[in-house]
Scaffold this motif. Structure first.
Motif, mmCIF file in Angstrom:
data_model
loop_
_atom_site.group_PDB
_atom_site.id
_atom_site.type_symbol
_atom_site.label_atom_id
_atom_site.label_comp_id
_atom_site.label_asym_id
_atom_site.label_seq_id
_atom_site.Cartn_x
_atom_site.Cartn_y
_atom_site.Cartn_z
ATOM 1 N N ASP A 13 35.985 41.445 63.397
ATOM 2 C CA ASP A 13 36.996 40.461 62.962
ATOM 3 C C ASP A 13 36.703 39.914 61.569
ATOM 4 O O ASP A 13 37.623 39.528 60.854
ATOM 5 N N ARG A 14 35.436 39.854 61.204
ATOM 6 C CA ARG A 14 35.088 39.175 59.945
ATOM 7 C C ARG A 14 35.514 39.990 58.722
ATOM 8 O O ARG A 14 34.993 41.056 58.436
ATOM 9 N N VAL A 15 36.471 39.419 57.982
ATOM 10 C CA VAL A 15 36.982 40.068 56.768
ATOM 11 C C VAL A 15 36.183 39.539 55.581
ATOM 12 O O VAL A 15 36.068 38.325 55.404
ATOM 13 N N VAL A 16 35.619 40.445 54.785
ATOM 14 C CA VAL A 16 34.862 40.038 53.599
ATOM 15 C C VAL A 16 35.620 40.530 52.368
ATOM 16 O O VAL A 16 35.707 41.728 52.106
ATOM 17 N N THR A 17 36.181 39.577 51.657
ATOM 18 C CA THR A 17 36.986 39.941 50.481
ATOM 19 C C THR A 17 36.081 40.156 49.264
ATOM 20 O O THR A 17 34.918 39.730 49.247
ATOM 21 N N ASN A 18 36.634 40.798 48.253
ATOM 22 C CA ASN A 18 35.891 40.955 46.995
ATOM 23 C C ASN A 18 35.510 39.580 46.451
ATOM 24 O O ASN A 18 34.425 39.388 45.898
ATOM 25 N N GLU A 19 36.417 38.644 46.621
ATOM 26 C CA GLU A 19 36.179 37.279 46.134
ATOM 27 C C GLU A 19 34.932 36.692 46.795
ATOM 28 O O GLU A 19 34.093 36.075 46.123
ATOM 29 N N GLU A 20 34.784 36.934 48.111
ATOM 30 C CA GLU A 20 33.591 36.424 48.805
ATOM 31 C C GLU A 20 32.327 37.041 48.215
ATOM 32 O O GLU A 20 31.313 36.361 48.039
ATOM 33 N N LEU A 21 32.377 38.337 47.885
ATOM 34 C CA LEU A 21 31.180 38.997 47.347
ATOM 35 C C LEU A 21 30.730 38.371 46.031
ATOM 36 O O LEU A 21 29.541 38.382 45.712
ATOM 37 N N THR A 22 31.674 37.813 45.278
ATOM 38 C CA THR A 22 31.292 37.199 43.995
ATOM 39 C C THR A 22 30.387 35.978 44.198
ATOM 40 O O THR A 22 29.724 35.527 43.277
ATOM 41 N N GLN A 23 30.351 35.447 45.438
ATOM 42 C CA GLN A 23 29.447 34.317 45.718
ATOM 43 C C GLN A 23 27.992 34.785 45.833
ATOM 44 O O GLN A 23 27.071 34.000 45.733
ATOM 45 N N TYR A 24 27.808 36.089 46.146
ATOM 46 C CA TYR A 24 26.446 36.590 46.393
ATOM 47 C C TYR A 24 25.889 37.395 45.222
ATOM 48 O O TYR A 24 24.688 37.606 45.144
ATOM 49 N N MET A 25 26.769 37.922 44.379
ATOM 50 C CA MET A 25 26.304 38.844 43.334
ATOM 51 C C MET A 25 27.215 38.739 42.121
ATOM 52 O O MET A 25 28.333 38.213 42.209
#
Ligand code: COA
Length: 331
Positions: free
Chosen positions: A15-27
């Protein structure tokens, strides 16, 4: 001699959707970079201890329902994954247990992104030889727990996702349909181009503190090298299975390429001269789910009405190893 047909397909994504935007928080990355280079906008990641076996079970139940078959009618399991729940035993036996399949054999396949096509080659040979009548073929992957989500690992981390796809394969005596041919290849000279160095049974202990500090437990990849080989080997494999039956790319009704990178799929499509409507891509929503990409895409394509009885379906994959292969199916 019996022929192998796809009796049912199924898939499961977390169920957990990980958007490109979310990835910008980590890298250090951006939606624009990821979309432009890969076509991916989001992917799914497991949460709450979800296992590969459980995702495989959910995909399998859907495939069994579509096939209108009971689990106890399955004679063998072939499960492809590069991310088994444990070093051993393979994920296949956990799936076998969860489906309550008595003592039917469960074979794990280690062919990375080509795992489903490799598995199809094995399952089809079993069915054609009369050894088994109904084979459950599954591709399942949990990538999210094994990738470096810091800037150091960004070239790989943005690409991969989690999920499972399944197909119930069955024997038929119909002469006008089924799996026509599957051809598989490998070239181990490139084994380290895309690999995970640790943990390794060559070392004692198999993983050390230094390995972890150096990030050797994360996959590394020469992205350009992978790209270059993929866009050569994938069309080559499709042409190989077509030529075995005197067919041309224009005979294909639907191509499902392994979802490594939308740019790779587009180049394969161009090299085969196929129009957009004859190619199925879903990497935009799931990223590269490795052995699960082809069966997830197949299950979605079936549900989207993209395959009709008698259509010519081509599956093609390329991945770490390098391994690659293609399959031609009269639907
Ligand atoms: N976000 C932002 N920048 C990134 C990035 C990211 N997620 N990943 C890499 N970069 C940077 C690199 O550090 C590099 O920066 P530099 O020029 O300052 O050194 C720059 O982007 C270009 O990197 P490069 O690796 O040359 O990019 P590329 O055009 O080859 O694209 C891939 C990278 C990974 C998208 C591409 O090589 C690819 O898709 N290869 C195939 C991978 C694949 O399919 N693997 C699975 C096979 S089954």
């Amino acid at each position: 001699m019996p022929v192998t047909v796809f009796a049912g397909t199924g898939y499961y994504v977390p169920d957990r959707v990980v958007t490109n935007e979310e990835l910008t928080q980590y890298m250090d990355t951006s939606d624009e970079w990821i979309v432009e280079r890969t076509g991916i906008t989001e992917r799914r990641w497991v949460s709450d201890g979800m296992s590969g076996a459980e995702m495989a079970r959910r995909a399998s139940v859907m495939a069994l329902e579509a096939a209108e078959m009971r689990a106890d009618e399955i004679d063998a399991i072939v499960l492809a994954t590069l991310s088994p729940d444990h070093f051993f035993p393979g994920t296949g036996v956990f799936l076998q247990r969860e489906l309550g399949l008595g003592t039917v054999p469960a074979l794990d396949i280690r062919a990375q992104c080509s795992g489903f096509v490799y598995g199809l080659s094995v399952a089809d040979a079993w069915i054609r030889s009369g050894q088994f009548r109904n084979v459950l073929l599954v591709g399942v992957e949990i990538q999210s727990t094994g990738i470096d989500v810091s800037t150091r690992g960004r070239d790989i981390a943005v690409l991969f996702g989690d999920g499972a796809g399944a197909a119930v394969l069955t024997a038929t005596e119909d002469a006008d349909r089924g799996v026509l041919s599957t051809r598989i290849h490998s070239d181990g000279r490139h084994a380290e181009v895309l690999w995970a160095e640790a943990a390794s049974s060559r070392k004692n202990p198999r993983i050390s503190k230094e390995d972890i500090e150096a990030g050797r437990h994360y996959p590394t990849m020469e992205g350009r090298d992978v790209f270059k080989h993929a866009v050569t080997r994938m069309p080559e494999a499709v042409l190989e299975v077509l030529s075995a039956h005197g067919l041309e790319p224009s005979d294909i009704d639907l191509l499902i390429p392994h979802q490594a990178n939308l740019r790779i799929s587009q180049m394969v499509q161009r090299r085969l001269g196929l129009p957009d409507e004859k190619v199925f891509n879903n990497i935009q929503s799931y990223g590269n789910t490795t052995a699960a990409t082809i069966p997830i895409a197949l299950a979605e394509a079936v549900r989207a009405g993209r395959l009709g009885r008698g259509d010519l379906l081509a599956l093609v994959a390329f991945g770490s190893g390098f391994t690659w292969g293609a399959s031609l199916i009269r639907w």
